[in-house]
Design a protein around this motif. Sequence first.
Motif: not given
Length: 320
Positions: A96, A110, A112-113, A115
């Motif tokens: 990333s 990451l 966002k992925i 949460n």
Amino acid sequence: MKKAVVFGGGTGMSYLLKGLKEYPLDITAVVSVCDDGGSTGILRDEFNILAVGDIRKVLISLSKKEGDFEKLLNYRFTSDGSLNKHTVGNILLTASAEITGSMNRGIKMLSKILNLNGKVIPFTEDTLTLIGEMEDGSIVKGEHFITEHPQKIKRVYYDKTPTISSELINEIYDADLIIFSMGSLFTSLVPTLLSKEITNAIDESHAKLIYSCNLFTQPGETDEYKVSNHLKIINEYLGKRKVEYVIVNNRAIIGELANKYATEEQKDPVILDLLETKKICPHVIADNLVIKENNVYRHDYFKLGYLIFSITFDKTFMEE
């Protein structure tokens, strides 16, 4: 909502955050980036990136998708090939960072992925080497070499002045609580304070300064340290403002597992020397904070989170 900024790294910080995220707080984790061992060290050398191991642990601890995600990101490959010793999470963080062009942006991707219930910011984006000056005057370069050195640590510093983002400084200015996490004192927590910009921002902030003390001493770093010794070291690296609240375990840690810690790992319970501690820190919050988890001693992170959250209301604690 009150804002909490947490400094530290490693397993200790991840446990603190697991508890803290259960309460209505706006959390920012400032993570140490000087680890140079294992998978982290290999990726750091190959890609010239920040240490990702502590960042991975913190991301997992703040994620609302614990469970299978935690198992996946912590999965460590065992093989005869190039993936040996690498964890999935470390590889994802490296990828990333490569994709986005910086570790900070990679973390946001990451986050966002996963949460996240909070924000994660690396102490710096610079690739730094932690240096230790030992009590005999010898100089040791590299985090894991510092811990392994037979001499006691006198002080630690970086090989160059770190660049600190304006985003991090603004987080400190906005904080209601600034929390110094339990964990490796000289190689996780103190490295996040090795910047005049950060200590000056702490001095100018209105936040309450809180330290969550370790349950055990750490071989090569804090042998024979009591609570007051930990506080003295942290205060040495701070500016004008010093730690105002210290949260400590007051339950006796005894029995077969404690003996195993002492004999096999050279770890002893951190003793609360109350009179000396009160001379250094005005508010001593003592409680039964130790639990056993998979035959390992851990902080009761839910209770720890509650005690920290309660400080936001200036709750009066019984000092023992």
